[in-house]
Design a protein around this motif. Structure first.
Motif, PDB file in Angstrom:
ATOM      1  N   SER A 123      36.585  50.552  43.816  1.00  0.00           N
ATOM      2  CA  SER A 123      36.101  51.922  43.639  1.00  0.00           C
ATOM      3  C   SER A 123      37.143  52.815  42.969  1.00  0.00           C
ATOM      4  O   SER A 123      36.810  53.881  42.455  1.00  0.00           O
ATOM      5  CB  SER A 123      35.702  52.521  44.991  1.00  0.00           C
ATOM      6  OG  SER A 123      36.799  52.505  45.893  1.00  0.00           O
ATOM      7  N   ASP A 124      38.417  52.385  42.967  1.00  0.00           N
ATOM      8  CA  ASP A 124      39.475  53.163  42.311  1.00  0.00           C
ATOM      9  C   ASP A 124      39.512  52.930  40.808  1.00  0.00           C
ATOM     10  O   ASP A 124      40.147  53.697  40.087  1.00  0.00           O
ATOM     11  CB  ASP A 124      40.844  52.816  42.911  1.00  0.00           C
ATOM     12  CG  ASP A 124      40.957  53.225  44.375  1.00  0.00           C
ATOM     13  OD1 ASP A 124      40.208  54.140  44.770  1.00  0.00           O
ATOM     14  OD2 ASP A 124      41.773  52.632  45.105  1.00  0.00           O
ATOM     15  N   LEU A 125      38.874  51.853  40.340  1.00  0.00           N
ATOM     16  CA  LEU A 125      38.847  51.592  38.900  1.00  0.00           C
ATOM     17  C   LEU A 125      37.934  52.609  38.226  1.00  0.00           C
ATOM     18  O   LEU A 125      36.827  52.875  38.696  1.00  0.00           O
ATOM     19  CB  LEU A 125      38.329  50.179  38.624  1.00  0.00           C
ATOM     20  CG  LEU A 125      39.299  49.021  38.864  1.00  0.00           C
ATOM     21  CD1 LEU A 125      38.560  47.694  38.687  1.00  0.00           C
ATOM     22  CD2 LEU A 125      40.484  49.085  37.917  1.00  0.00           C
ATOM     23  N   ILE A 126      38.382  53.170  37.127  1.00  0.00           N
ATOM     24  CA  ILE A 126      37.564  54.146  36.408  1.00  0.00           C
ATOM     25  C   ILE A 126      37.167  53.572  35.051  1.00  0.00           C
ATOM     26  O   ILE A 126      37.942  52.901  34.381  1.00  0.00           O
ATOM     27  CB  ILE A 126      38.308  55.485  36.222  1.00  0.00           C
ATOM     28  CG1 ILE A 126      39.605  55.285  35.430  1.00  0.00           C
ATOM     29  CG2 ILE A 126      38.599  56.132  37.561  1.00  0.00           C
ATOM     30  CD1 ILE A 126      40.312  56.582  35.102  1.00  0.00           C
ATOM     31  N   GLY A 127      35.918  53.806  34.677  1.00  0.00           N
ATOM     32  CA  GLY A 127      35.435  53.395  33.362  1.00  0.00           C
ATOM     33  C   GLY A 127      35.073  51.935  33.218  1.00  0.00           C
ATOM     34  O   GLY A 127      34.805  51.467  32.113  1.00  0.00           O
ATOM     35  N   GLN A 128      35.044  51.163  34.323  1.00  0.00           N
ATOM     36  CA  GLN A 128      34.757  49.727  34.241  1.00  0.00           C
ATOM     37  C   GLN A 128      33.577  49.370  35.149  1.00  0.00           C
ATOM     38  O   GLN A 128      33.578  48.345  35.831  1.00  0.00           O
ATOM     39  CB  GLN A 128      36.000  48.897  34.638  1.00  0.00           C
ATOM     40  CG  GLN A 128      37.298  49.323  33.978  1.00  0.00           C
ATOM     41  CD  GLN A 128      37.268  49.198  32.469  1.00  0.00           C
ATOM     42  OE1 GLN A 128      36.404  48.518  31.907  1.00  0.00           O
ATOM     43  NE2 GLN A 128      38.202  49.852  31.799  1.00  0.00           N
ATOM     44  N   ASP A 129      32.556  50.183  35.136  1.00  0.00           N
ATOM     45  CA  ASP A 129      31.427  49.996  36.058  1.00  0.00           C
ATOM     46  C   ASP A 129      30.688  48.686  35.806  1.00  0.00           C
ATOM     47  O   ASP A 129      30.238  48.031  36.753  1.00  0.00           O
ATOM     48  CB  ASP A 129      30.456  51.172  35.923  1.00  0.00           C
ATOM     49  CG  ASP A 129      31.102  52.499  36.323  1.00  0.00           C
ATOM     50  OD1 ASP A 129      32.103  52.459  37.059  1.00  0.00           O
ATOM     51  OD2 ASP A 129      30.606  53.552  35.882  1.00  0.00           O
ATOM     52  N   ALA A 130      30.545  48.301  34.530  1.00  0.00           N
ATOM     53  CA  ALA A 130      29.788  47.077  34.230  1.00  0.00           C
ATOM     54  C   ALA A 130      30.483  45.854  34.816  1.00  0.00           C
ATOM     55  O   ALA A 130      29.828  44.972  35.396  1.00  0.00           O
ATOM     56  CB  ALA A 130      29.633  46.928  32.718  1.00  0.00           C
ATOM     57  N   MET A 131      31.796  45.779  34.693  1.00  0.00           N
ATOM     58  CA  MET A 131      32.521  44.640  35.244  1.00  0.00           C
ATOM     59  C   MET A 131      32.432  44.617  36.767  1.00  0.00           C
ATOM     60  O   MET A 131      32.215  43.557  37.373  1.00  0.00           O
ATOM     61  CB  MET A 131      33.984  44.707  34.803  1.00  0.00           C
ATOM     62  CG  MET A 131      34.829  43.563  35.336  1.00  0.00           C
ATOM     63  SD  MET A 131      36.592  43.898  35.214  1.00  0.00           S
ATOM     64  CE  MET A 131      36.754  45.231  36.393  1.00  0.00           C
ATOM     65  N   VAL A 132      32.592  45.769  37.399  1.00  0.00           N
ATOM     66  CA  VAL A 132      32.536  45.831  38.864  1.00  0.00           C
ATOM     67  C   VAL A 132      31.161  45.388  39.361  1.00  0.00           C
ATOM     68  O   VAL A 132      31.042  44.646  40.344  1.00  0.00           O
ATOM     69  CB  VAL A 132      32.873  47.252  39.343  1.00  0.00           C
ATOM     70  CG1 VAL A 132      32.668  47.367  40.851  1.00  0.00           C
ATOM     71  CG2 VAL A 132      34.303  47.611  38.976  1.00  0.00           C
ATOM     72  N   LEU A 136      42.834  42.702  42.429  1.00  0.00           N
ATOM     73  CA  LEU A 136      41.679  43.093  43.241  1.00  0.00           C
ATOM     74  C   LEU A 136      40.733  41.910  43.458  1.00  0.00           C
ATOM     75  O   LEU A 136      40.164  41.743  44.554  1.00  0.00           O
ATOM     76  CB  LEU A 136      40.935  44.245  42.566  1.00  0.00           C
ATOM     77  CG  LEU A 136      41.637  45.605  42.571  1.00  0.00           C
ATOM     78  CD1 LEU A 136      40.818  46.625  41.800  1.00  0.00           C
ATOM     79  CD2 LEU A 136      41.871  46.085  43.997  1.00  0.00           C
ATOM     80  N   ILE A 137      40.552  41.083  42.418  1.00  0.00           N
ATOM     81  CA  ILE A 137      39.710  39.890  42.584  1.00  0.00           C
ATOM     82  C   ILE A 137      40.329  38.951  43.605  1.00  0.00           C
ATOM     83  O   ILE A 137      39.627  38.357  44.451  1.00  0.00           O
ATOM     84  CB  ILE A 137      39.510  39.195  41.230  1.00  0.00           C
ATOM     85  CG1 ILE A 137      38.699  40.090  40.281  1.00  0.00           C
ATOM     86  CG2 ILE A 137      38.814  37.853  41.404  1.00  0.00           C
ATOM     87  CD1 ILE A 137      38.539  39.514  38.886  1.00  0.00           C
ATOM     88  N   ALA A 138      41.655  38.803  43.531  1.00  0.00           N
ATOM     89  CA  ALA A 138      42.340  37.945  44.506  1.00  0.00           C
ATOM     90  C   ALA A 138      42.140  38.476  45.926  1.00  0.00           C
ATOM     91  O   ALA A 138      41.900  37.700  46.871  1.00  0.00           O
ATOM     92  CB  ALA A 138      43.826  37.869  44.164  1.00  0.00           C
ATOM     93  N   LYS A 139      42.222  39.791  46.113  1.00  0.00           N
ATOM     94  CA  LYS A 139      41.983  40.378  47.438  1.00  0.00           C
ATOM     95  C   LYS A 139      40.535  40.203  47.860  1.00  0.00           C
ATOM     96  O   LYS A 139      40.246  39.866  49.026  1.00  0.00           O
ATOM     97  CB  LYS A 139      42.355  41.857  47.419  1.00  0.00           C
ATOM     98  CG  LYS A 139      43.840  42.124  47.316  1.00  0.00           C
ATOM     99  CD  LYS A 139      44.133  43.590  47.074  1.00  0.00           C
ATOM    100  CE  LYS A 139      43.665  44.458  48.206  1.00  0.00           C
ATOM    101  NZ  LYS A 139      44.046  45.879  48.009  1.00  0.00           N
ATOM    102  N   ALA A 140      39.596  40.405  46.908  1.00  0.00           N
ATOM    103  CA  ALA A 140      38.177  40.299  47.250  1.00  0.00           C
ATOM    104  C   ALA A 140      37.820  38.878  47.689  1.00  0.00           C
ATOM    105  O   ALA A 140      36.991  38.694  48.595  1.00  0.00           O
ATOM    106  CB  ALA A 140      37.325  40.710  46.055  1.00  0.00           C
ATOM    107  N   LEU A 141      38.432  37.872  47.077  1.00  0.00           N
ATOM    108  CA  LEU A 141      38.099  36.485  47.417  1.00  0.00           C
ATOM    109  C   LEU A 141      38.786  36.007  48.690  1.00  0.00           C
ATOM    110  O   LEU A 141      38.298  35.071  49.354  1.00  0.00           O
ATOM    111  CB  LEU A 141      38.486  35.563  46.252  1.00  0.00           C
ATOM    112  CG  LEU A 141      37.749  35.805  44.928  1.00  0.00           C
ATOM    113  CD1 LEU A 141      38.182  34.778  43.880  1.00  0.00           C
ATOM    114  CD2 LEU A 141      36.239  35.731  45.119  1.00  0.00           C
ATOM    115  N   ASN A 142      39.910  36.613  49.064  1.00  0.00           N
ATOM    116  CA  ASN A 142      40.686  36.135  50.217  1.00  0.00           C
ATOM    117  C   ASN A 142      40.639  37.072  51.417  1.00  0.00           C
ATOM    118  O   ASN A 142      41.254  36.780  52.439  1.00  0.00           O
ATOM    119  CB  ASN A 142      42.152  35.915  49.822  1.00  0.00           C
ATOM    120  CG  ASN A 142      42.334  34.656  49.007  1.00  0.00           C
ATOM    121  OD1 ASN A 142      41.702  33.636  49.280  1.00  0.00           O
ATOM    122  ND2 ASN A 142      43.192  34.714  47.991  1.00  0.00           N
TER     123      ASN A 142
END
Length: 593
Positions: free
Chosen positions: A42-51, A83-89
């Motif tokens: 949610s802290d990422l700005i401007g990358q809504d499609a990837m999220v 963030l992907i590493a945190k999301a997966l683990n």
């Protein structure tokens, strides 16, 4: 450890409840780019499609084995990898959670990954580990299961720096890694990554952050930090960041230190070395007004104030671009205030598109010269003087319309042409009687040569057909017949020519006709000034057409307005008017330049 107090001889004892323990180490300053690095999606700005894509993949358990993050510097590629590493683990606060797009941030894997000490998340800088041996270590280690995490994750930053052999060594493992291994790669130059690697990864293109989003983000951070900064200064920083969050935060850090209190737009402009937009518009106004002295004085004043000449010219280009955008109904950039918008809007209504395009091209060329030259100020002055001269030139389309109106109102016959014909063409060939003489010499069907009397079997009937025959049979003979001799008479087996006689070519011509057509042709020469070669006839026709164009009143006025101009091309169009109520068509020739 108990608190301590300070005693004052005048005021008595004063307790300092906020004082830190005496032996507590001072915390080092953390730059804004690191302090406000995203810790959740949610802290990422401007990358809504990837999220959104990652959220759906995690929710449906369709997690790819390899990811590739690409984009310009500072848009969050490495942060997204972490963030992907945190999301997966992530295991959640209670230790029973699974992969999630919203990691908790409090469990041991989340905290360890954030602090960069998690043993199962390995970050490698490919810029300093480029060889095949480095890849061999990763391949060997990937065979073993994770120590304490759900997935063993390898983050390879600047992956395009790997050598060709290193890429080849990684290919097989990258395509079919063990189930417990995930690869996340980041690069700013995706075109240097081999296609074989791209085909084995799920690619995400992180976009540049729009200035509007950067402005809101920096405004929030400034409020959090308690920094008093003008909105105009924040807009300048957001524009100078060029879509990079990290670059913008670094500039904000610098502006806070530079301002030492209130951060003003003027201070930021001086820090960045930018030209004052209002003064740039003043300079552009002098250019459009054709006031060379005022323009040079303003340029020198901006130079003394600290604006580099190339930055001033670049700012002029930005203003020309903003005017063009306003003509199309689009808004200018974020840093243009209401007063600037009003001025740009006025210019958009007054200045034509052709003038703006000329200004853009001239200023762009001037910018290249200023950056390349050894005397930037002098070069910028000459570029602006050249631009002023070109800006005052009339638009060619408007000029032609004015000439057309003047021609329509001009009574009387058109005057003779003032310019002489080319010296290589005799003046006599430009007279109107050329067409009459050709028409008199033409046969009954209007051909250029007389029609032959009884046809001789095997020989071409017309001289043009004879030329067509020799195009393939003997090109040298055809060139001689076309360029250097004229036809006096072509009847039966007799061909009478006038011009340069060449016995060798005459012999070759007779031999070719006898061998290929089985016919004899008698060829004789006699002097006849009226027998022109086809080439001379075509040159005379072109010269006569050119003379007719030069005699056109519009062309004459145009050449008078521009004495150094030359006529390099023209087109004669025929308009058929009439043919109504039994009237004959009125053939007129119109000059099209």
């Amino acid at each position: 450890m108990s608190d301590f107090s300070l005693e004052s001889q005048e005021d008595g004892p004063v307790e300092d409840d906020a004082a830190a323990p005496a032996d507590a180490p001072a915390q080092p300053y953390l730059v804004l780019a690191r302090k406000y690095r995203p810790t959740r999606f949610s802290d990422l700005i401007g990358q809504d499609a990837m999220v959104k894509t990652l959220a759906n993949a995690i929710e449906k358990d369709r997690i790819a084995h390899a990811f590739l993050m690409t984009g310009v510097r500072g848009v969050g590629k490495t942060s997204t990898a972490r963030l992907i590493a945190k999301a997966l683990n992530c295991i959640g606060p209670d230790g029973d959670g699974g992969p999630t797009i919203d990691p908790c941030g409090v469990c041991e894997p989340c905290r360890a990954i954030t602090e960069g000490r998690f043993i199962d998340v390995v970050e490698m800088d490919a810029a300093s580990h480029t060889g095949v041996d480095d890849m061999r270590e990763i391949i060997d280690a990937s065979r073993y299961a994770a120590v304490s995490a759900r997935y063993k994750i390898y983050i390879i930053d600047e992956v395009h720096m790997l050598s060709k052999n290193a890429f080849n060594a990684l290919l097989k493992t990258l395509e079919e890694p063990p189930a417990h291994v995930k690869f996340i790669m980041a690069t700013t130059e995706v075109e240097k990554v081999p296609v074989t690697v791209l085909s084995r990864t799920q690619r995400f293109d992180l976009r540049r952050i729009p200035p509007e989003l950067l402005f809101d983000h920096f405004k929030t951070i400034a409020a959090t930090e308690g920094v008093d900064i003008e909105e105009a200064a924040l807009k300048q920083i957001a524009s100078a960041a060029d879509g990079s969050v990290r670059d913008g935060l670094s500039l904000l850090d610098q502006a806070i230190a530079h301002g030492s209190g209130l951060v003003t737009a003027e201070a930021v402009r001086g820090m960045l070395g930018l030209a004052d937009r209002a003064r740039v518009r003043t300079l552009l106004g002098h250019i459009l007004d054709g006031d060379a002295k005022a323009a040079l004085d303003e340029l020198n004043a901006q130079y003394v104030a600290g604006a580099a000449p190339d930055q001033t010219v670049e700012a002029l280009l930005g203003q020309v671009h903003a005017i063009t955008r306003m003509q199309l109904g689009a808004d200018p950039d974020l840093t243009t205030g209401p007063e600037g918008r009003q001025k740009l809007s006025e210019w958009a209504e007054q200045v034509g598109p052709a003038t703006l395009h000329r200004l853009w091209q001239l200023l762009l060329k001037g910018l290249e010269e200023v950056k390349r030259g050894t005397m930037p100020l002098e070069t910028a002055e000459m570029a602006i003087l050249r631009t002023i001269h070109a800006a005052q030139m009339p638009d060619p389309g408007a000029l032609m319309k004015a000439l057309d109106r003047a021609s329509d109102s001009d009574a009387g016959p058109a005057p003779a042409a003032d310019r002489a014909a080319p010296a290589s063409v005799p003046t006599a060939m430009l007279s109107e009687d050329i067409a009459e003489r050709e028409a008199g010499a033409a046969g009954p069907e209007g051909s250029e040569t007389p029609a032959r009397s009884p046809q001789i079997e095997g020989l071409p009937r017309e001289f043009d057909q004879l030329l067509d025959f020799f195009v393939k049979a003997d090109p040298r003979v055809e060139a001689w017949l076309h360029d250097e001799v004229g036809v006096v008479r072509y009847e039966g087996e007799d061909l009478v020519l006038s011009g340069r006689e060449d016995r060798d070519l005459v012999g070759r011509m007779k031999t070719t006709l006898r061998e290929q057509l089985g016919a004899d042709l008698r060829i004789v020469f006699q002097d006849d000034p009226g027998a022109m070669s086809k080439k001379a006839r075509e040159d005379a026709r072109i010269a006569a057409e050119r003379q007719r164009v030069m005699s056109d009143p519009n062309v004459k006025k145009l050449l008078d307005a521009f004495p150094d101009a030359e006529l390099v091309g023209y087109e004669l169009e025929t308009e058929n008017d009439g043919a109504r109520d039994g009237e004959a068509p009125d053939d007129r020739q119109r000059t099209a330049l």
